[in-house]
Design a protein around this motif. Sequence first.
Motif, PDB file in Angstrom:
ATOM      1  N   ALA A  12       0.740  -1.200   0.109  1.00 24.01           N
ATOM      2  CA  ALA A  12      -0.204  -0.286  -0.152  1.00 24.01           C
ATOM      3  C   ALA A  12       0.840   1.409  -0.011  1.00 24.01           C
ATOM      4  N   GLY A  13       1.541   0.951  -0.724  1.00 23.30           N
ATOM      5  CA  GLY A  13       2.880   2.479  -0.818  1.00 23.30           C
ATOM      6  C   GLY A  13       3.543   2.729   0.253  1.00 23.30           C
ATOM      7  N   VAL A  14       3.724   1.607   1.877  1.00 28.48           N
ATOM      8  CA  VAL A  14       4.359   2.368   2.521  1.00 28.48           C
ATOM      9  C   VAL A  14       5.801   1.364   2.274  1.00 28.48           C
ATOM     10  N   PRO A  15       6.362   2.294   2.375  1.00 29.51           N
ATOM     11  CA  PRO A  15       7.771   0.889   2.477  1.00 29.51           C
ATOM     12  C   PRO A  15       7.850   0.532   3.808  1.00 29.51           C
ATOM     13  N   SER A  16       8.419  -0.629   3.280  1.00 27.45           N
ATOM     14  CA  SER A  16       9.065  -1.787   4.585  1.00 27.45           C
ATOM     15  C   SER A  16      10.611  -1.396   4.920  1.00 27.45           C
ATOM     16  N   ALA A  17      11.535  -0.749   4.388  1.00 29.27           N
ATOM     17  CA  ALA A  17      12.945  -0.872   4.204  1.00 29.27           C
ATOM     18  C   ALA A  17      13.135  -1.010   5.626  1.00 29.27           C
ATOM     19  N   VAL A  18      13.760  -1.235   6.418  1.00 27.83           N
ATOM     20  CA  VAL A  18      14.174  -1.284   7.233  1.00 27.83           C
ATOM     21  C   VAL A  18      15.607  -1.908   7.706  1.00 27.83           C
ATOM     22  N   ILE A  19      15.807  -0.646   8.576  1.00 30.43           N
ATOM     23  CA  ILE A  19      17.269  -0.308   8.517  1.00 30.43           C
ATOM     24  C   ILE A  19      17.900  -1.099   9.256  1.00 30.43           C
ATOM     25  N   THR A  20      19.157  -1.966   9.355  1.00 27.69           N
ATOM     26  CA  THR A  20      19.743  -3.129   9.939  1.00 27.69           C
ATOM     27  C   THR A  20      20.509  -1.785  10.843  1.00 27.69           C
ATOM     28  N   TYR A  21      21.386  -3.262  11.728  1.00 28.42           N
ATOM     29  CA  TYR A  21      22.182  -2.384  12.097  1.00 28.42           C
ATOM     30  C   TYR A  21      23.809  -2.300  11.219  1.00 28.42           C
ATOM     31  N   GLU A  22      24.931  -1.277  11.156  1.00 34.39           N
ATOM     32  CA  GLU A  22      25.844  -1.593  10.205  1.00 34.39           C
ATOM     33  C   GLU A  22      26.817  -3.008  10.087  1.00 34.39           C
ATOM     34  N   THR A  23      27.335  -3.331   9.077  1.00 33.74           N
ATOM     35  CA  THR A  23      27.784  -4.164   9.232  1.00 33.74           C
ATOM     36  C   THR A  23      29.408  -3.595   8.594  1.00 33.74           C
ATOM     37  N   LEU A  24      30.504  -4.244  10.142  1.00 31.71           N
ATOM     38  CA  LEU A  24      31.501  -3.845   9.107  1.00 31.71           C
ATOM     39  C   LEU A  24      32.900  -4.953   9.153  1.00 31.71           C
ATOM     40  N   PHE A  25      31.954  -6.188   9.419  1.00 29.39           N
ATOM     41  CA  PHE A  25      32.579  -7.224   8.995  1.00 29.39           C
ATOM     42  C   PHE A  25      32.273  -8.308   8.232  1.00 29.39           C
ATOM     43  N   HIS A  26      32.048  -9.215   7.305  1.00 28.99           N
ATOM     44  CA  HIS A  26      32.150  -9.895   6.140  1.00 28.99           C
ATOM     45  C   HIS A  26      32.198 -10.818   6.366  1.00 28.99           C
ATOM     46  N   ARG A  27      32.061 -12.159   6.786  1.00 32.15           N
ATOM     47  CA  ARG A  27      32.308 -13.519   6.788  1.00 32.15           C
ATOM     48  C   ARG A  27      32.424 -13.822   5.341  1.00 32.15           C
ATOM     49  N   THR A  28      34.155 -14.492   5.328  1.00 34.13           N
ATOM     50  CA  THR A  28      34.160 -15.035   4.317  1.00 34.13           C
ATOM     51  C   THR A  28      32.896 -16.088   3.585  1.00 34.13           C
ATOM     52  N   GLU A  29      33.255 -16.227   2.344  1.00 31.04           N
ATOM     53  CA  GLU A  29      32.247 -16.900   2.038  1.00 31.04           C
ATOM     54  C   GLU A  29      32.351 -18.451   2.333  1.00 31.04           C
ATOM     55  N   THR A  30      33.865 -19.193   2.242  1.00 29.69           N
ATOM     56  CA  THR A  30      34.115 -20.924   1.973  1.00 29.69           C
ATOM     57  C   THR A  30      34.529 -20.977   3.531  1.00 29.69           C
ATOM     58  N   ASN A  31      33.880 -19.835   4.637  1.00 28.73           N
ATOM     59  CA  ASN A  31      33.721 -20.456   6.375  1.00 28.73           C
ATOM     60  C   ASN A  31      33.236 -21.678   6.592  1.00 28.73           C
ATOM     61  N   PRO A  32      33.957 -22.496   7.482  1.00 21.39           N
ATOM     62  CA  PRO A  32      34.746 -22.246   8.368  1.00 21.39           C
ATOM     63  C   PRO A  32      36.507 -22.963   7.369  1.00 21.39           C
ATOM     64  N   ILE A  33      37.411 -21.566   7.422  1.00 22.80           N
ATOM     65  CA  ILE A  33      38.590 -22.137   7.034  1.00 22.80           C
ATOM     66  C   ILE A  33      39.541 -23.013   6.709  1.00 22.80           C
ATOM     67  N   LEU A  34      39.170 -23.397   8.406  1.00 17.88           N
ATOM     68  CA  LEU A  34      40.039 -24.503   9.398  1.00 17.88           C
ATOM     69  C   LEU A  34      39.379 -25.532   9.809  1.00 17.88           C
ATOM     70  N   THR A  35      39.268 -26.316   9.628  1.00 19.82           N
ATOM     71  CA  THR A  35      38.686 -27.512  10.792  1.00 19.82           C
ATOM     72  C   THR A  35      39.344 -28.723  11.103  1.00 19.82           C
ATOM     73  N   ALA A  36      39.193 -29.089  12.390  1.00 21.52           N
ATOM     74  CA  ALA A  36      39.695 -30.256  12.499  1.00 21.52           C
ATOM     75  C   ALA A  36      40.425 -31.818  11.737  1.00 21.52           C
ATOM     76  N   ALA A  37      39.274 -31.543  10.450  1.00 17.94           N
ATOM     77  CA  ALA A  37      39.047 -32.728   9.287  1.00 17.94           C
ATOM     78  C   ALA A  37      40.441 -32.116   8.654  1.00 17.94           C
ATOM     79  N   ASP A  38      40.913 -30.970   8.276  1.00 21.35           N
ATOM     80  CA  ASP A  38      42.084 -30.635   7.593  1.00 21.35           C
ATOM     81  C   ASP A  38      43.459 -30.819   8.220  1.00 21.35           C
ATOM     82  N   TRP A  39      43.411 -31.213   9.143  1.00 24.42           N
ATOM     83  CA  TRP A  39      44.711 -32.180  10.397  1.00 24.42           C
ATOM     84  C   TRP A  39      44.987 -32.795   9.566  1.00 24.42           C
ATOM     85  N   PRO A  40      46.328 -32.928   9.573  1.00 28.95           N
ATOM     86  CA  PRO A  40      47.759 -34.049   9.361  1.00 28.95           C
ATOM     87  C   PRO A  40      47.471 -35.264  10.340  1.00 28.95           C
ATOM     88  N   TYR A  41      47.242 -35.022  11.870  1.00 28.41           N
ATOM     89  CA  TYR A  41      47.124 -35.988  12.310  1.00 28.41           C
ATOM     90  C   TYR A  41      45.767 -35.574  13.405  1.00 28.41           C
TER      91      TYR A  41
END
Length: 332
Positions: A12-41
């Motif tokens: 009904a023409g009422v904008p519902s845009a919600v402004i949330t908090y500013e994002t200062l840190f952006h997660r890397t897409e491939t997170n997590p980048i290291l897990t126990a499964a990567d370990w050689p022992y």
Amino acid sequence: MTVHRDPDPGTAGVPSAVITYETLFHRTETNPILTAADWPYPVHTVFNAGATLLRDGTTLLLCRVEDRTGRSHLCAARSNDGVRDWIIDPHPTFPADPENHPEELWGVEDPRITWVEELGRYAVAYTAFGKGGPGVSLALTEDFIHFERCGLVMQPDDKDAALLPRRIDGMYALVHRPIAEGGAHIWISYSPDLRSWGGHRMMLHARRGGWWDANKVGLSPPLIETTHGWLMLYHGVRYNPAGSLYRLGVALFDLENPAELLLRGDEWVFGPEAAYETHGDVNNVTFPCGYTVAPDGDTLNLYYGAADTCIAMATGSIREILDWLDRHGRIS
Ligand code: BMA
């Protein structure tokens, strides 16, 4: 900086845009980048890694690794781009040495790395966990293969420490987090030789009551030197009925007198949201111990332990964090 807006155009023409908090840190897409499964022992979990850029541009993470005795050691992982294709040492790089250092009886944890030009070496501040509780130890290394241990420099209960990269007024400076009856606050101490410490001053206090950083604060990665001052990313802990919540806040300190607070943000700027941060051995923990700065001199690659189980990365901009502090920070 990204301001998230609700994509819903509204009705009904009422904008519902919600402004949330500013994002200062952006997660890397491939997170997590290291897990126990990567370990050689065989290992149980890998988390809370110190970080540095080696001279040839390689990113080195000194990871906290917990084995199935429950105790931790440190292990180096190297990558050309700091995100993938990690080459992990085939054995513990820095195991605890309880025979010579009884304060390490129950392991070594949470390293923070500082390149100290004057020494031509990296200083690794880490938690030595022994019968007296957790204390702060220092070790020096040129290559993350050979280490010179300086031993315990702050007796228990103390942790979350990192050395400043240069002397202040002729003295080395160590940021750390002792726990005393007065609470868990961040302090700075000075030394002429990295062995004897004094001149202790409180830098940042844990707030009280309902604040997000009411119960404990602690240094996260080493301080970041900027033209505006020493930028601190710190973790704040809030106890709630479900346990502890570990989130990240920012503060700025005077370049020549780092005990002097210039600005502190009231709100946290990063906290557990992704599944690998909210669920693990310890739920709801984001715990950065290291960063590297990209060649542009501004992009921050922040490495953090997630839920005490794996290692993740997020990127931010030093300029945007300083700008945010200018707009939202105050002396408190
Ligand atoms: C802190 C440290 C960290 C840990 C965090 C959450 O006190 O011991 O090593 O990641 O608690 O469990």
